[in-house]
Each structure stands twice: as C-alpha cells, then as structure tokens.
Design a protein around this motif. Sequence first.
Motif: not given
Length: 131
Positions: A14, A16-17, A19-20
């Motif tokens: 998603d 969110s930093r 997860k990225r």
Amino acid sequence: MDISNLVPLIKSIDASRVKRQNLADIVIRNPSLMEPLMRIAFSEEGELANKACWIVEFVAKSDLNLLHAHLNIFTENLSGLKEDSSIRPMAKLCEILILSYFKKKAGQNIGDCHGQTFRTDSYGLFRLVNW
C-alpha cells in the motif's frame, strides 16, 4: 526471490513508506528484479503500474546506480505516463537524475543523450504535477 513473485508483492503493498521501502530493499538485494520492475511500471496501466513506479522511486533513492543500468527503458517510456500516481514518482526521479548529472555525485553519471531527455521530459512532467 524470483521474477514470478514480483507481481504479487507489488500488488500487496500500500502507500505506506515502510511497505514501499521493504519491497525496494528486496529489489536492491536482487538487482535482476529491477528490469522487470521497470517494465511493469511502464507497460501496465492502473494500480499495478502506479505501485511499481513507487518502488522504482524508492530503489533509485537508495541506490541510483540500479536505475543507471536501465536508463534506456526509463527514457524511452517516460513520456508515455498518463496517471498522476505514476507521474509523480518518476518526476522525482528526473529531478534526482538531473541533480546527479550536474553535480556528478553518482558513481556512474548519465550520458548527454539521457541528460537531454530528462531535461525535456521532466519539464513536461513537472508541469503536469504543478511543480
């Protein structure tokens, strides 16, 4: 990690930093995933391409040299982006690459041909995202 696992991983993230960055770290540890990631970012439309663009941005911020190996894919497809969620991260990369080009901070600098493409395409991208 292999290429067949890349699409489900991209789909699962998603905005969110954390997860990225986690997925970007996987690509950094497996540089062979960078080209398929770039191809997904530029060949698809919609949510999958947008998320792939987010990851390309995070990878390049962490290790710009991984993007250097795929500058042709980047420059050839940059002007074809249509969605804001893809344009924004790629516009950021244009800015990073231009600064790298002029400051000569990257280990491997972009060539004059690529530099001209970034100056031309990034102007249009920045205009699109109102920067």
